[in-house]
Design an enzyme around this catalytic site. Structure first.
Site, mmCIF file in Angstrom:
data_model
loop_
_atom_site.group_PDB
_atom_site.id
_atom_site.type_symbol
_atom_site.label_atom_id
_atom_site.label_comp_id
_atom_site.label_asym_id
_atom_site.label_seq_id
_atom_site.Cartn_x
_atom_site.Cartn_y
_atom_site.Cartn_z
ATOM 1 N N GLY A 98 -4.420 -78.462 -8.162
ATOM 2 C CA GLY A 98 -5.534 -77.623 -8.580
ATOM 3 C C GLY A 98 -5.158 -76.868 -9.848
ATOM 4 O O GLY A 98 -4.202 -77.223 -10.555
ATOM 5 N N ASN A 99 -5.891 -75.808 -10.093
ATOM 6 C CA ASN A 99 -5.710 -75.046 -11.321
ATOM 7 C C ASN A 99 -4.268 -74.548 -11.527
ATOM 8 O O ASN A 99 -3.702 -74.681 -12.620
ATOM 9 C CB ASN A 99 -6.706 -73.871 -11.293
ATOM 10 C CG ASN A 99 -6.489 -72.924 -12.435
ATOM 11 O OD1 ASN A 99 -5.796 -71.932 -12.296
ATOM 12 N ND2 ASN A 99 -7.034 -73.254 -13.582
ATOM 13 N N GLY A 117 0.117 -79.821 -4.602
ATOM 14 C CA GLY A 117 -1.221 -79.388 -5.018
ATOM 15 C C GLY A 117 -1.470 -79.775 -6.465
ATOM 16 O O GLY A 117 -0.532 -79.822 -7.276
ATOM 17 N N LYS A 130 -9.266 -59.276 -0.615
ATOM 18 C CA LYS A 130 -9.495 -60.724 -0.637
ATOM 19 C C LYS A 130 -10.819 -61.021 0.026
ATOM 20 O O LYS A 130 -11.273 -60.265 0.900
ATOM 21 C CB LYS A 130 -8.390 -61.446 0.134
ATOM 22 C CG LYS A 130 -8.219 -62.897 -0.277
ATOM 23 C CD LYS A 130 -7.403 -62.971 -1.548
ATOM 24 C CE LYS A 130 -7.038 -64.356 -1.963
ATOM 25 N NZ LYS A 130 -6.005 -64.328 -2.994
HETATM 26 N N1 GLU Z 1 -6.877 -65.368 -6.674
HETATM 27 C C1 GLU Z 1 -5.756 -65.004 -7.470
HETATM 28 C C2 GLU Z 1 -4.609 -64.517 -6.614
HETATM 29 O O1 GLU Z 1 -4.509 -64.817 -5.451
HETATM 30 C C3 GLU Z 1 -6.148 -64.005 -8.543
HETATM 31 C C4 GLU Z 1 -6.743 -62.734 -8.034
HETATM 32 C C5 GLU Z 1 -7.378 -61.893 -9.120
HETATM 33 O O2 GLU Z 1 -7.353 -62.292 -10.278
HETATM 34 O O3 GLU Z 1 -7.878 -60.842 -8.769
HETATM 35 O O4 GLU Z 1 -3.717 -63.874 -7.084
#
Ligand code: GLU
Length: 428
Positions: free
Chosen positions: A221-222, A219, A107
């Site tokens: 958002g997307n 929320g 992350k």
């Molecule tokens: N940010 C998204 C998650 O927390 C997707 C991560 C990704 O596609 O690598 O799962």
């Protein structure tokens, strides 16, 4: 854990420790998996529009790569911390494992508030982030993606900077790219749709009809937007949604008890998911306090904002009508609230299972980039549904067989797989 001293990483470690106890993991495996393999923290100097230079703080944490390259989003948030990124990286490892894709967990984040940054300044942060870490990430090491307040445009700036440095084309180094420049159809919908695929399956197990179900969302958002869309397509009724109000620095909930129309709401929503209160009132919405989304007469709750939202303080406000909570966000429920839900017998689809649709589609994006052959949207969504449904089934079956809580079952499956890959590689 006191709710006041909430620390996402401590919570993630606590969840891991409980699972390690249940699985009887040896000490070395515990030591390896309860902390990240690698962590990077760096400065990103950016020339601002007014000519001054501002230095932002950036992070990337690689929790585990025994099953494949690290994978996970990059968040832009004013309250980002290294500990939050650590927790989220660990959750990514379990997420990729529970849907059984050949990726590890990572992350990233930047402490910044895109509400107050121009497009050009955001581009500067993206390119600066890559310059600081471009030799420690890549298609075979660690593959970033969008997350809270980052989008396909941010990913493309990052890819472009990476390709300049490495002198070549590396579309597999990042996912969530816009369609036409290495992105996958369906990626934007994937996380929200994935949440609802698991809701659909969970309702079947609970013997509830989706057409007679009401849901309340946290929320806008997307994730939430596409979850609401698919829920409505399946015949469900969304009754309430909350969002962050940038001007008032608090959140509000918007309610229509006989169901709201997402397109109508989107017309009065800014690009960060903020709904205009006055316009909403004139369209017949009740505008309620931020927490109200949790207190609705509904069968389903979908927290799809940030971590630490369902807490020891507000969990008892959940109405008896609620039968299912599907966690669209990462870490929305604190351990104290989780114990309460467990005791009350509220069925949950835990975060790293419920919201795994995004990373699953990211994996499909990588596959398509490697083949240089792109699938139709129908193919992407069909494969996504298959993956999500079988992951849900495996967790629900284990929970039923051993009479355990869904979160515990999901953890046992994921951690077991990762521990095993560490073991057979000879790491522990
Ligand atoms: N940010 C998204 C998650 O927390 C997707 C991560 C990704 O596609 O690598 O799962």
């Amino acid at each position: 854990m006191s709710e006041k001293s909430f620390n996402a990483f401590k919570m993630a470690q606590q969840q891991f420790d409980n699972t390690a106890d249940k699985l009887g993991l040896d000490q070395a495996t515990r030591d390896l998996l309860r902390t990240p393999l690698r962590e990077y923290s760096f400065s990103i100097p950016v020339r601002m529009d007014d000519g001054s230079v501002k230095v932002f703080r950036g992070f990337r944490v690689q929790h585990n790569d025994s099953r494949g390259p690290c994978k996970g989003g990059i968040r832009f948030h004013p309250l980002e911390t290294l500990d939050t990124v650590r927790a989220l990286a660990m959750w990514m490892t379990w997420k990729c494992s529970v849907v059984d894709i050949p990726l590890g967990g990572g992350k990233g984040g930047v402490i910044c508030d895109p509400h107050h940054l121009s497009e050009r300044e955001q581009e500067g942060i993206c390119r600066g982030w890559i310059r600081q870490i471009s030799y420690n990430i890549g298609p075979f090491q660690d593959v970033p993606a969008p997350d809270v307040m980052t989008s396909g445009q941010h990913m493309l700036w990052m890819l472009d900077e990476y390709e300049k440095i490495h002198q070549g084309k590396y579309p597999g180094m990042i996912t969530g790219k816009p369609v036409g420049v290495g992105g996958s159809l369906g990626r934007t919908e994937a996380t929200g749709y994935g949440v609802i695929y698991t809701v659909r399956e969970a309702l079947k197990d609970l013997g509830l009809d989706i057409k007679k179900s009401r849901a309340s969302f946290q929320g806008f958002g997307n994730v939430s937007q596409y979850a609401i869309r698919l829920f409505v397509e399946y015949g469900g009724t969304p009754v309430c949604v909350s969002c962050w109000d940038q001007e008032d620095q608090t959140s509000y909930s918007f309610r229509k008890t006989d169901g709201f129309d997402i397109d109508e709401l989107l017309e009065i929503t800014d690009r960060f998911g903020g709904i205009n209160k006055e316009k909403a009132k004139s369209l017949g919405y009740e505008v309620l306090p931020g927490d109200a989304w949790l207190e609705q007469e509904a069968e389903i709750l979908v927290p799809a904002a940030l971590e630490n939202q369902i807490t020891g303080e507000n969990v008892s406000k959940i109405k008896p009508s609620v039968k299912l909570i599907s966690e669209g966000a990462n870490g929305p429920t604190t351990p104290e609230a989780d114990n309460y839900l467990k005791e009350k017998g509220i069925y949950i689809v835990p975060d790293f299972l419920a919201n795994a649709g995004g990373v699953t589609c990211s994996y499909f994006e990588q596959v398509q980039c490697n083949m240089n052959y792109f699938w139709t949207k129908q193919e992407v969504l069909h494969n996504l549904d298959t993956k999500m449904t079988s992951a849900y089934r495996a967790v629900a079956d284990l929970a039923k067989k051993q009479n355990i809580y869904m979160r515990d079952a999901a953890y046992m499956i994921s951690v077991q797989r990762v521990a095993e890959s560490c073991r057979i590689r000879g790491w522990v």
